[in-house]
Design a protein around this motif. Sequence first.
Motif: not given
Length: 316
Positions: A264-289
């Motif tokens: 995750h990369i979280s960034i706060s702009t001004g008085p706002q609470a930090p927000a997730t600007w980038v999210q990356t994850f790796t997952a396994e594919p469904l079987p049979g593809l």
Amino acid sequence: MLIRVRRDGSSTVLAEFEQQICDGLILEPDGQHVVAKCVGETEHYYRIEMADGVRVEVVASDYELHDRNCLPAGVHVDDQHRLTRTVDSGENVILATDVQAVCSHPRARGLIYESHGSLWAVSLDGRVKRELAGAQSPGNLQAHMFSWSPCGVYLAHCYQHNYRGTVRRAALGTEDVRARLLFPATSRVQAGDRIWVAQRFYLDDQGLPREPVWGTLKALLRAEGVVASEEGLAVEAVSEGVEARVVERLTGSNEAPKAADEGHISISTGPQAPATWVQTFTAEPLPGLNAWVKGDTTLGSIVSVTVTRRRLTELE
């Protein structure tokens, strides 16, 4: 009546307006408050907390409610429900079809439109086009009010039925879907080839793959790199689709698995609470593809799927 619907299907009545009709909304930068413009004998503006519905009347001049019909110059919806933009050459470029409602981004660099019960984001040049996951309408109702937050990250949208309004919030983002595949060493796959991913394929008289069984198609990828290995041809590919559900079709879920290696990369702009600007994850594919390149005589398999999601900075 304004109702907030959560992802799990539960709902909360945020506000009831006696003898008034809510005809405008704006989501505040914190993403936790919405300002409703209500019309009766006189106009009233209410600031409402999304969490518990606490309502405070505010001064109208403190807020600018964006007209959902106010589009950038040269952009319009024609009588065939096509969203078009007139470029410098005078040519009309079609940005989307079957458009039922549309609104512009606060900085007029992008558009949100409603089509077949879903909301889509599209940039004015047409290069960025994404369906908004989780923004499908309840009961196939048509969204009739939109409002961007001033930061351009959040969108409030309202569905009205029998004088009851359902208000939802969507966080916008682009989605980059990449896959690692493995093909036999005899495969013809090359960088730049289109790769069809499906559960089943039609076979010719010799038992070789001819084309996907289109009803089982899951994704269309484009090969970016091919490397020979001891196991065969290792291929790095990227999704060419624009639908938000391609991750779900490949992995079985639109969300990151609990055991996934997330970033995750979280960034706060001004008085706002930090927000997730980038999210990356790796997952396994469904079987049979299986994966296939047109003209190839072999099928490949998917090893893993990597997803990167970003805020829609391209539209700002």
